[in-house]
Design an enzyme around this catalytic site. Structure first.
Site, PDB file in Angstrom:
ATOM      1  N   LYS A  15       0.829  -1.217   0.000  1.00 50.99           N
ATOM      2  CA  LYS A  15       0.000   0.000   0.000  1.00 50.99           C
ATOM      3  C   LYS A  15       0.853   1.252   0.000  1.00 50.99           C
ATOM      4  CE  LYS A  15      -2.167  -0.628   3.918  1.00 50.99           C
ATOM      5  NZ  LYS A  15      -1.642  -1.931   4.360  1.00 50.99           N
ATOM      6  N   ARG A  88      -9.359   1.226   8.960  1.00 53.10           N
ATOM      7  CA  ARG A  88      -8.865  -0.087   9.349  1.00 53.10           C
ATOM      8  C   ARG A  88      -9.971  -0.940   9.968  1.00 53.10           C
ATOM      9  NH1 ARG A  88      -3.271   0.764   8.605  1.00 53.10           N
ATOM     10  NH2 ARG A  88      -2.042  -0.715   9.777  1.00 53.10           N
ATOM     11  N   ARG A 127      11.237  -5.368   4.492  1.00 53.49           N
ATOM     12  CA  ARG A 127      10.944  -3.983   4.178  1.00 53.49           C
ATOM     13  C   ARG A 127      11.932  -3.017   4.852  1.00 53.49           C
ATOM     14  NH1 ARG A 127       4.698  -2.317   4.601  1.00 53.49           N
ATOM     15  NH2 ARG A 127       5.026  -2.185   6.836  1.00 53.49           N
ATOM     16  N   ARG A 160      11.477  -0.955  10.364  1.00 53.10           N
ATOM     17  CA  ARG A 160      10.441  -0.598  11.333  1.00 53.10           C
ATOM     18  C   ARG A 160      10.368  -1.601  12.472  1.00 53.10           C
ATOM     19  NH1 ARG A 160       4.946   0.685   8.231  1.00 53.10           N
ATOM     20  NH2 ARG A 160       4.121  -0.434  10.031  1.00 53.10           N
ATOM     21  N   ARG A 171      -0.221  -8.409  13.488  1.00 51.36           N
ATOM     22  CA  ARG A 171      -0.760  -7.413  12.546  1.00 51.36           C
ATOM     23  C   ARG A 171      -1.610  -8.092  11.472  1.00 51.36           C
ATOM     24  NH1 ARG A 171       4.212  -4.565  10.400  1.00 51.36           N
ATOM     25  NH2 ARG A 171       2.763  -3.181   9.339  1.00 51.36           N
TER      26      ARG A 171
HETATM   27  P1  AMP Z   1       0.910   1.023   8.891  1.00 51.92           P
HETATM   28  O1  AMP Z   1       2.082   1.904   8.651  1.00 51.92           O
HETATM   29  O2  AMP Z   1      -0.317   1.433   8.089  1.00 51.92           O
HETATM   30  O3  AMP Z   1       1.230  -0.444   8.723  1.00 51.92           O
HETATM   31  O4  AMP Z   1       0.489   1.217  10.431  1.00 51.92           O
HETATM   32  C1  AMP Z   1       1.379   0.901  11.483  1.00 51.92           C
HETATM   33  C2  AMP Z   1       0.625   0.790  12.793  1.00 51.92           C
HETATM   34  O5  AMP Z   1      -0.021   2.052  13.076  1.00 51.92           O
HETATM   35  C3  AMP Z   1      -0.513  -0.224  12.792  1.00 51.92           C
HETATM   36  O6  AMP Z   1      -0.062  -1.544  13.099  1.00 51.92           O
HETATM   37  C4  AMP Z   1      -1.412   0.333  13.886  1.00 51.92           C
HETATM   38  O7  AMP Z   1      -0.876   0.073  15.183  1.00 51.92           O
HETATM   39  C5  AMP Z   1      -1.308   1.837  13.643  1.00 51.92           C
HETATM   40  N1  AMP Z   1      -2.326   2.326  12.688  1.00 51.92           N
HETATM   41  C6  AMP Z   1      -2.117   2.843  11.436  1.00 51.92           C
HETATM   42  N2  AMP Z   1      -3.279   3.207  10.868  1.00 51.92           N
HETATM   43  C7  AMP Z   1      -4.244   2.905  11.767  1.00 51.92           C
HETATM   44  C8  AMP Z   1      -5.662   3.030  11.775  1.00 51.92           C
HETATM   45  N3  AMP Z   1      -6.338   3.519  10.717  1.00 51.92           N
HETATM   46  N4  AMP Z   1      -6.338   2.625  12.891  1.00 51.92           N
HETATM   47  C9  AMP Z   1      -5.691   2.134  13.959  1.00 51.92           C
HETATM   48  N5  AMP Z   1      -4.359   1.971  14.019  1.00 51.92           N
HETATM   49  C10 AMP Z   1      -3.638   2.359  12.937  1.00 51.92           C
END
Ligand code: AMP
Length: 220
Positions: A15, A88, A127, A160, A171
């Site tokens: 994404k 989400r 990544r 990360r 996740r």
């Molecule tokens: P990402 O970079 O999109 O993989 O997000 C990393 C982490 O941020 C996720 O595992 C969640 O802990 C948090 N996170 C990101 N976007 C959301 C969202 N829309 N709702 C809740 N937690 C989020």
């Protein structure tokens, strides 16, 4: 036309990489809640402090914290935008609908990047991203020219904390339970386009661009 769009997909589906690429091409604001939350954590804001333990454990951050960091940005994005990592869960999708409806607008298109589960863990653990400009790389599929150095700005590449095997399983479980049902939600709304994410990066970008530019389905 001002395009209001979102990109869905499991963690590791690509994404973020695709969102960066298509936002540059289409001049859309790239609104990544993961990036906004990581910045809030790094800056030590109140939202960041509330988010950190959830992020470290691979759980969703509480909706009200996510709304606070996202909607402040969304309200400033008067041109088009692409949401990445949001919504989400169902409550977030409904809140977004309400928020846009109050401005007499709606999402135009949602792209779902589909990658088989068996491929996701390897994609996540390999990544890397640039600590300076945020550019994404992958040790196996999209390596930098020089190890650990960003091709674009020369910044150091980072791994990360939540891309380790221990957190990745959690996740993916959260994704299947809470986020995957949104594919059905947007399909019912008549605005979903599916893209096969298990292809060459360039090919996926071409299909996402196509979906955003040409294939806006008829609203149900
Ligand atoms: P990402 O970079 O999109 O993989 O997000 C990393 C982490 O941020 C996720 O595992 C969640 O802990 C948090 N996170 C990101 N976007 C959301 C969202 N829309 N709702 C809740 N937690 C989020």
């Amino acid at each position: 036309m001002t395009l209001r769009s979102a990109i869905l997909g499991a963690p590791g589906a690509g994404k973020g990489t695709q969102a960066q690429r298509v936002c540059e091409r289409l001049h859309l604001a790239h609104l990544s809640t993961g990036d906004l939350l990581r910045s809030a954590v790094a800056a030590g804001t109140a939202a960041g402090k509330q988010a950190k333990s959830h992020m470290d454990a691979g759980r969703l951050v509480p909706d009200d914290v996510v709304f606070r960091v996202l909607f402040e940005r969304l309200d400033r994005s008067t041109g088009g935008f692409l949401l990445d990592g949001f919504p989400r869960n169902r409550a977030q999708a409904e809140e977004l609908d309400r928020r846009l409806a109050s401005q007499r607008v709606a999402l135009d298109v949602v792209v779902d990047i589909e990658v088989p589960d068996s491929r996701l863990a390897a994609r996540l653990t390999g990544r890397r991203s640039c600590g300076s400009c945020g550019r994404s790389f992958h040790l196996e599929f999209f390596p930098p020219a020089v190890a650990d150095v960003c091709d674009d700005c020369g910044g150091a590449l980072k791994h990360r904390a939540d891309d380790t095997l221990a957190v990745v399983g959690q996740r993916l479980a959260v994704y299947h339970e809470q986020t995957a049902p949104l594919v059905d939600y947007y399909e019912r709304a008549g605005i979903l386009v599916r893209v096969d994410g298990d292809q060459d990066v360039e090919r996926v970008t071409a299909e996402v661009l196509d979906a955003l530019q040409n294939d806006v389905p008829e609203r149900a």
